[in-house]
Write a protein that holds these residues in place. Structure first.
Motif, PDB file in Angstrom:
ATOM      1  N   GLU A 155       0.982  -1.229  -0.107  1.00  0.00           N
ATOM      2  CA  GLU A 155      -0.027   0.037   0.063  1.00  0.00           C
ATOM      3  C   GLU A 155       0.825   1.363   0.169  1.00  0.00           C
ATOM      4  O   GLU A 155       0.526   2.378  -0.634  1.00  0.00           O
ATOM      5  CB  GLU A 155      -0.934  -0.011   1.168  1.00  0.00           C
ATOM      6  CG  GLU A 155      -1.877   1.216   1.307  1.00  0.00           C
ATOM      7  CD  GLU A 155      -2.673   1.235  -0.096  1.00  0.00           C
ATOM      8  OE1 GLU A 155      -2.856   2.467  -0.384  1.00  0.00           O
ATOM      9  OE2 GLU A 155      -3.243   0.522  -0.564  1.00  0.00           O
ATOM     10  N   ARG A 208       2.021   1.708  -3.469  1.00  0.00           N
ATOM     11  CA  ARG A 208       1.258   2.317  -4.363  1.00  0.00           C
ATOM     12  C   ARG A 208       1.002   3.741  -4.100  1.00  0.00           C
ATOM     13  O   ARG A 208       0.873   4.702  -5.064  1.00  0.00           O
ATOM     14  CB  ARG A 208      -0.115   1.517  -4.170  1.00  0.00           C
ATOM     15  CG  ARG A 208       0.126   0.097  -4.621  1.00  0.00           C
ATOM     16  CD  ARG A 208      -1.441  -0.667  -4.494  1.00  0.00           C
ATOM     17  NE  ARG A 208      -0.944  -2.174  -4.458  1.00  0.00           N
ATOM     18  CZ  ARG A 208      -1.326  -2.925  -5.535  1.00  0.00           C
ATOM     19  NH1 ARG A 208      -1.962  -2.346  -6.617  1.00  0.00           N
ATOM     20  NH2 ARG A 208      -0.964  -4.217  -5.489  1.00  0.00           N
ATOM     21  N   HIS A 219       3.767   5.796  -5.804  1.00  0.00           N
ATOM     22  CA  HIS A 219       3.680   6.100  -7.123  1.00  0.00           C
ATOM     23  C   HIS A 219       2.404   6.996  -7.286  1.00  0.00           C
ATOM     24  O   HIS A 219       2.703   7.630  -8.683  1.00  0.00           O
ATOM     25  CB  HIS A 219       3.080   4.782  -7.800  1.00  0.00           C
ATOM     26  CG  HIS A 219       4.206   3.642  -8.278  1.00  0.00           C
ATOM     27  ND1 HIS A 219       4.605   2.641  -7.541  1.00  0.00           N
ATOM     28  CD2 HIS A 219       5.096   3.842  -9.246  1.00  0.00           C
ATOM     29  CE1 HIS A 219       5.755   1.945  -8.092  1.00  0.00           C
ATOM     30  NE2 HIS A 219       5.838   2.871  -9.315  1.00  0.00           N
ATOM     31  N   THR A 255       5.525  -1.825  -7.455  1.00  0.00           N
ATOM     32  CA  THR A 255       5.820  -2.256  -6.022  1.00  0.00           C
ATOM     33  C   THR A 255       5.532  -3.773  -6.379  1.00  0.00           C
ATOM     34  O   THR A 255       6.446  -4.613  -5.532  1.00  0.00           O
ATOM     35  CB  THR A 255       4.630  -1.721  -5.316  1.00  0.00           C
ATOM     36  OG1 THR A 255       4.513  -0.261  -5.142  1.00  0.00           O
ATOM     37  CG2 THR A 255       4.739  -2.111  -3.576  1.00  0.00           C
TER      38      THR A 255
END
Length: 185
Positions: free
Chosen positions: A160, A163, A166, A178
């Motif tokens: 998480e 993400r 990103h 990831t």
């Protein structure tokens, strides 16, 4: 950042010596690194007694994103004053002073930025200057020996967090996904 640590530890990594323990964040692991070949091409060795073409040598870090300065203060800077070349490679803890007589290297030493005092005399120095504009595509895991262990603390949280990282990036395509890095680990 892992790339900063990687650069400072790159001599050991290219010699195929791996660190005993690496502690880093998922954000750092998502950063691509230079390949072994790119890293080798980014290094030049300077040795006492060597003849050094100053024009060529000072052009080399400038072409790779380093900056000329009156006096080096931070990594990525170099300075040429008469027969003295100071360079602060991005992978170094301290800058290097090369004293020349004509084009021959007379002495090499590290020095303190604030006091300008010598810290250590060297017979030779490896100067690594990665091209700061290059797009690297090698994962950190490629520098570790086969069978290396990874300890992932809270893997679901890492996924998480990666993400989320990103989503905040201007160019997420420049980083590894990831899931790719977690699979590599």
């Amino acid at each position: 950042r892992l790339i900063k640590w990687f650069a400072s530890g790159s001599r050991g990594l290219t010699a195929r010596r791996s660190p005993s323990v690496v502690v880093t964040s998922i954000q750092s692991l998502l950063q691509p690194l230079p390949s072994h070949e790119e890293l080798a091409a980014a290094a030049q060795r300077i040795a006492v007694g060597q003849r050094l073409d100053l024009d060529s040598f000072t052009r080399w870090p400038a072409e790779r994103g380093c900056h000329g300065a009156t006096a080096v203060e931070q990594p990525g800077e170099f300075s040429l004053r008469g027969g003295i070349l100071d360079i602060f490679p991005p992978d170094a803890v301290d800058p290097i002073r090369v004293e020349l007589f004509d084009d021959e290297v007379e002495s090499i030493r590290t020095f303190d930025v604030e006091t300008q005092r010598s810290l250590e005399s060297l017979d030779a120095a490896d100067v690594t200057v990665l091209d700061l504009n290059a797009k690297f595509r090698t994962p950190f895991t490629s520098y570790l020996p086969e069978g290396s262990w990874f300890m992932l603390v809270e893997p679901n949280d890492l996924d998480e967090e990666g993400r989320h990282f990103h989503r905040r990036l201007e160019h997420p395509e420049d980083y590894f996904a990831t899931s790719t890095i977690l699979r590599e680990a």
